[in-house]
Write a protein that holds these residues in place. Structure first.
Motif, short mmCIF file in Angstrom:
data_model
loop_
_atom_site.label_atom_id
_atom_site.label_comp_id
_atom_site.label_asym_id
_atom_site.label_seq_id
_atom_site.Cartn_x
_atom_site.Cartn_y
_atom_site.Cartn_z
N ASP A 193 0.86 -1.17 0.00
CA ASP A 193 0.00 0.00 0.00
C ASP A 193 0.90 1.23 0.00
O ASP A 193 2.12 1.12 0.19
N SER A 194 0.31 2.39 -0.20
CA SER A 194 1.09 3.63 -0.19
C SER A 194 0.28 4.74 0.45
O SER A 194 -0.95 4.68 0.50
N SER A 195 0.98 5.77 0.92
CA SER A 195 0.34 6.92 1.55
C SER A 195 1.00 8.20 1.08
O SER A 195 2.23 8.27 1.00
N ALA A 196 0.19 9.20 0.79
CA ALA A 196 0.71 10.54 0.49
C ALA A 196 0.73 11.31 1.80
O ALA A 196 -0.33 11.70 2.33
N LEU A 242 4.86 7.46 0.60
CA LEU A 242 5.55 6.34 1.22
C LEU A 242 4.92 5.03 0.78
O LEU A 242 3.69 4.88 0.78
N ARG A 243 5.75 4.08 0.42
CA ARG A 243 5.28 2.77 -0.04
C ARG A 243 5.66 1.70 0.99
O ARG A 243 6.79 1.69 1.47
N HIS A 244 4.71 0.84 1.25
CA HIS A 244 4.89 -0.16 2.30
C HIS A 244 4.62 -1.57 1.76
O HIS A 244 3.87 -1.74 0.81
N VAL A 245 5.21 -2.56 2.42
CA VAL A 245 4.94 -3.97 2.10
C VAL A 245 4.65 -4.73 3.38
O VAL A 245 5.16 -4.40 4.45
N ASN A 246 3.81 -5.74 3.25
CA ASN A 246 3.47 -6.63 4.37
C ASN A 246 3.16 -5.85 5.65
O ASN A 246 3.76 -6.06 6.70
N ILE A 247 2.18 -4.97 5.52
CA ILE A 247 1.76 -4.15 6.66
C ILE A 247 0.85 -4.98 7.55
O ILE A 247 -0.13 -5.56 7.08
#
Length: 259
Positions: free
Chosen positions: A180-183, A194-199
């Motif tokens: 997922d990602s967040s501005a 920001l880009r995330h994995v396995n949150i």
């Protein structure tokens, strides 16, 4: 008449497919070799965390085998400093504090805990790789645990059969969102995406108690169309050392696949 019988049979098959939820199985056996559970404690409010988040993504490519399990726990103590991390949870802060007490470490971000035994800066690529490589050399030959998971729309029910564990040992189930990602619009990362994995989006723990047992975890409706998996792992109840780990893919196109 034959056509009618065939039609009724087809309708019955469809009805069963609709009413019977998908079932998954997975098994950990210590003799299968070593494993590494990498828990990254991070926050969108911390300017030092994006490099650690990026490193976590590369670990899945660097270790394509199924015995390296990475996940992000977003802590909440940065939320008061300008940006509220939508993935943060006070329970994850409490989990990090428990590790730091057991490992006699300070609490900070980005902090990675490998197999519950070692803490290090989550963005230090060389040290992270070394810790994982060392973990993969070890195994737990006397331990085994097998899981059966029934997946429903908003819940996964896990039953297990274990051998060789202390009944006080802890069983953890993490529901992780693959990406997922967040501005970010405030705080130290203001203006960055920001880009995330396995949150980690849901997390439950319970003592094993018996050789046989069960545990359930909610699957929030907002994640219905997201790529999800369960990371299931056990820990020693005193040292918090991780003693087994496996994962199950909950993607719609892979619900019948066990890892």
């Amino acid at each position: 008449m034959k056509r009618m019988i065939l039609l009724l049979g087809l309708l019955n098959t469809i009805a069963c497919a609709q009413t019977n939820p998908p079932q998954l199985t997975a098994k950990f056996t210590g003799s299968d070799g070593g494993f590494a559970v990498c828990e990254l404690f991070t926050s969108e409010g911390c300017s030092s965390c994006p490099p650690a988040d990026a490193l976590l993504k590369t670990l899945e490519k660097d270790y394509p085998a199924n015995n390296v399990y990475v996940m992000e726990f977003h802590v909440d103590y940065w939320d008061k400093l300008g940006w509220k991390d939508k993935y943060s949870n006070p329970a994850y802060t409490k989990r990090q504090n428990a590790y730091c007490t057991a490992l006699q470490s300070q609490t900070y971000t980005p902090q990675m805990i490998v197999n519950g035994k070692q803490q290090l800066i989550g963005s230090d690529k060389a040290k992270v790789h070394y810790a994982i490589d060392e973990a993969l050399k070890k195994d737990q030959k006397s331990l085994s645990i097998e899981y059966n998971v029934i997946v429903r729309d908003e819940q996964a029910d896990i039953t297990f059969v274990s051998e060789g564990f202390d009944k006080k040992d802890i069983l953890n189930v993490a529901l992780v969102q693959s990406e997922d990602s967040s501005a970010v619009k405030a705080g130290e990362n203001n203006g960055h995406t920001l880009r995330h994995v396995n949150i980690v989006r849901q997390f439950v723990s319970s003592p094993l108690k018996n050789t046989f047992g069960k545990l359930s975890i909610d699957i929030p409706g907002e994640l219905k169309d997201k790529s999800l998996k369960l990371i299931v792992y056990t820990q020693n109840h005193k040292s918090l050392a991780v003693t087994s780990a496996t994962a199950l893919n909950l993607d719609k196109n892979a619900k019948q696949t066990s890892l």
